[in-house]
Design an enzyme around this catalytic site. Sequence first.
Site, PDB file in Angstrom:
ATOM      1  N   ARG A  43      -4.724   9.800  25.347  1.00  0.00           N
ATOM      2  CA  ARG A  43      -5.926   9.944  26.186  1.00  0.00           C
ATOM      3  C   ARG A  43      -5.793  11.088  27.181  1.00  0.00           C
ATOM      4  NH1 ARG A  43      -8.732   4.489  27.014  1.00  0.00           N
ATOM      5  NH2 ARG A  43      -9.737   5.534  28.736  1.00  0.00           N
ATOM      6  N   ASP A  86      -9.997   9.366  22.575  1.00  0.00           N
ATOM      7  CA  ASP A  86     -10.236   8.043  23.148  1.00  0.00           C
ATOM      8  C   ASP A  86     -10.429   7.114  21.954  1.00  0.00           C
ATOM      9  OD1 ASP A  86     -11.222   5.724  24.149  1.00  0.00           O
ATOM     10  OD2 ASP A  86     -12.610   6.676  25.557  1.00  0.00           O
ATOM     11  N   LYS A 150       5.559  -3.522  16.359  1.00  0.00           N
ATOM     12  CA  LYS A 150       5.470  -4.847  16.930  1.00  0.00           C
ATOM     13  C   LYS A 150       5.050  -4.750  18.401  1.00  0.00           C
ATOM     14  CE  LYS A 150       9.250  -7.112  18.357  1.00  0.00           C
ATOM     15  NZ  LYS A 150       9.886  -6.906  19.653  1.00  0.00           N
ATOM     16  N   HIS A 180      12.536  -2.720  13.713  1.00  0.00           N
ATOM     17  CA  HIS A 180      13.520  -1.637  13.766  1.00  0.00           C
ATOM     18  C   HIS A 180      14.927  -2.114  13.418  1.00  0.00           C
ATOM     19  CE1 HIS A 180      14.372  -2.978  17.903  1.00  0.00           C
ATOM     20  NE2 HIS A 180      15.490  -2.319  17.818  1.00  0.00           N
ATOM     21  N   LYS A 184      18.551  -0.379  11.029  1.00  0.00           N
ATOM     22  CA  LYS A 184      19.923  -0.170  11.520  1.00  0.00           C
ATOM     23  C   LYS A 184      20.882  -0.008  10.340  1.00  0.00           C
ATOM     24  CE  LYS A 184      19.241  -2.636  15.866  1.00  0.00           C
ATOM     25  NZ  LYS A 184      19.504  -1.772  16.998  1.00  0.00           N
ATOM     26  N   HIS A 242      13.368  -9.906  14.538  1.00  0.00           N
ATOM     27  CA  HIS A 242      14.678  -9.309  14.244  1.00  0.00           C
ATOM     28  C   HIS A 242      15.681 -10.341  13.698  1.00  0.00           C
ATOM     29  CE1 HIS A 242      12.862  -6.077  16.321  1.00  0.00           C
ATOM     30  NE2 HIS A 242      13.187  -6.431  17.554  1.00  0.00           N
TER      31      HIS A 242
HETATM   32  C1  BG6 Z   1      12.820  -4.906  20.896  1.00  0.00           C
HETATM   33  C2  BG6 Z   1      12.520  -5.897  21.977  1.00  0.00           C
HETATM   34  O1  BG6 Z   1      12.111  -5.223  19.729  1.00  0.00           O
HETATM   35  O2  BG6 Z   1      14.215  -4.929  20.607  1.00  0.00           O
HETATM   36  C3  BG6 Z   1      13.336  -5.607  23.224  1.00  0.00           C
HETATM   37  O3  BG6 Z   1      11.143  -5.846  22.291  1.00  0.00           O
HETATM   38  C4  BG6 Z   1      14.803  -5.523  22.890  1.00  0.00           C
HETATM   39  O4  BG6 Z   1      13.124  -6.593  24.223  1.00  0.00           O
HETATM   40  C5  BG6 Z   1      15.030  -4.581  21.708  1.00  0.00           C
HETATM   41  O5  BG6 Z   1      15.495  -5.047  24.028  1.00  0.00           O
HETATM   42  C6  BG6 Z   1      16.461  -4.634  21.243  1.00  0.00           C
HETATM   43  O6  BG6 Z   1      16.685  -3.631  20.312  1.00  0.00           O
HETATM   44  P1  BG6 Z   1      18.111  -2.983  20.172  1.00  0.00           P
HETATM   45  O7  BG6 Z   1      17.963  -2.062  19.019  1.00  0.00           O
HETATM   46  O8  BG6 Z   1      18.394  -2.298  21.464  1.00  0.00           O
HETATM   47  O9  BG6 Z   1      19.058  -4.102  19.923  1.00  0.00           O
END
Ligand code: BG6
Length: 492
Positions: A43, A86, A150, A180, A184, A242
Amino acid sequence: MSFDLVLFGGTGDLAWRKLMPALFQAWRHGKLPAGGRILAVGRNALDAAGYRDWLQQRFNDLSGPTRPSAEAFSDFAAQLHYLQLDLTQPAHYRRLQRWLKQPKAEEGRAAAADTVVLYLATSPHLFPQICEQLGAVGLNGPEVRVVLEKPLGHDLESARAINRAVGAVFSESQALRIDHYLGKSAVQNLTALRFGNALFEPLWRRESIASIEITLAESLGVGTRGDFYDRTGALRDMVQNHALQLLTMIAMEPPARHEADAIRNEKLKVLQALKPFDAHSARRDVVRGQYRAGVCQGRAVPGYTEEGSVPAHSRCETFVALRTEVRNWRWAGVPFYLRTGKRLAAGSAYIVVNFRAVPHPIFPGPHPANKLVIKLQPEDGLELHLLAAKGASGLETLAPVSLDLDFDKAFLEDRVGAYERLLLEAIHGRLNLFVRSDEQEEAWRWVEPVLQAWREDDAAGLGPRPYAAGSWGPAGASALVARDGFSWAEEQ
Ligand code: BG6
């Protein structure tokens, strides 16, 4: 291959903390396909030059010793563009559409890209609207993929609503849900360990394995994210996504092919086989905690409710430990323990596979059983704990030894960060590491009874149990595993 990567939320936290540094690394490693444009959408009234300056400043604040040189940054930044949009204005999506379809020579390309990746790093409540507008201007063709960050919903119903809105515009194979943790390196190694080696698979079952622990521990508190976190809590923030994704990678059957749907089908089956919680087990088998002031890694730190933007009487959990089972032939009766929390004694993530004791001990004991530790972070590696003979006489005693594989050292030049890997996978259209909507919904379905039990407990004045910052969580977490005769593995 030419690509356009559009970052919605281009000036947001995620963009400058994670995504842009990951893209820079991908570029530095020579992995970003040539002929790409990266477009940040936001924005703020900026042009490309203004955005590049702003980002460089952020990189300087962020990257410390690994900070890119001015020269390296400017080479990378040549691919960065900016469009002020926007997202609530339909007309603005037409500008985006024109930018993508009719590139100007000075933007680095004469023809539209073969691949368009639209990364939604905005607040998820905007996803339905963004997707609808993208569809309205035709930005949902076969060359387009949409990446969803997320949190994807806060319960099953809201997750479904997002999936419906996305699904009305994009096919399942165009919608890439990010977790994510799946990016890893350790998670890649877990797949390689299980399905690239013949050694472990015959042992990977109830006959040989006594229990499995997954620990995702953070020493950090909620910092400046108090407002978001207080509406989320550890169960939604870490467990639903996760921790459960890691559990599926451990427990899944070998897929027939190393291909997205073959893998995701097997992961889904694990989620479907998880022992469901009811009102009783949600209280017996799940421990929730909230940190109080304490000393974390040598520093006095405030309690959760003293953090900025957290209400003084918050009942939000910053810690969860739970016990579950995967109800199928491979795993029947094997407890899976998950624990995660903020402000714990260490910032480390690891999975411990506890093997059964030998059936008939012939050495004087007792001795610890074999154990495989899969380390996710800070190091990425494997530790296999065995017993070896100690002593020179014929009456050896056994002593623990461990085989320690440090992947960070072994594959130094190939180390790739999670977001770097996932962004590259998205650009190349490989879906193995993204979460399918049915997996995500199944995970929500599984945590819902716990959320419900906690809502009822909150109403009855029973909040999370306190734990001191810098500890390993409330005592109930140890009691949870002690009940089955186990203890959490010591800090890795
Ligand atoms: C995120 C969470 O998805 O993962 C965070 O929202 C958390 O709260 C993070 O700190 C942890 O990721 P990593 O890769 O640092 O273990």
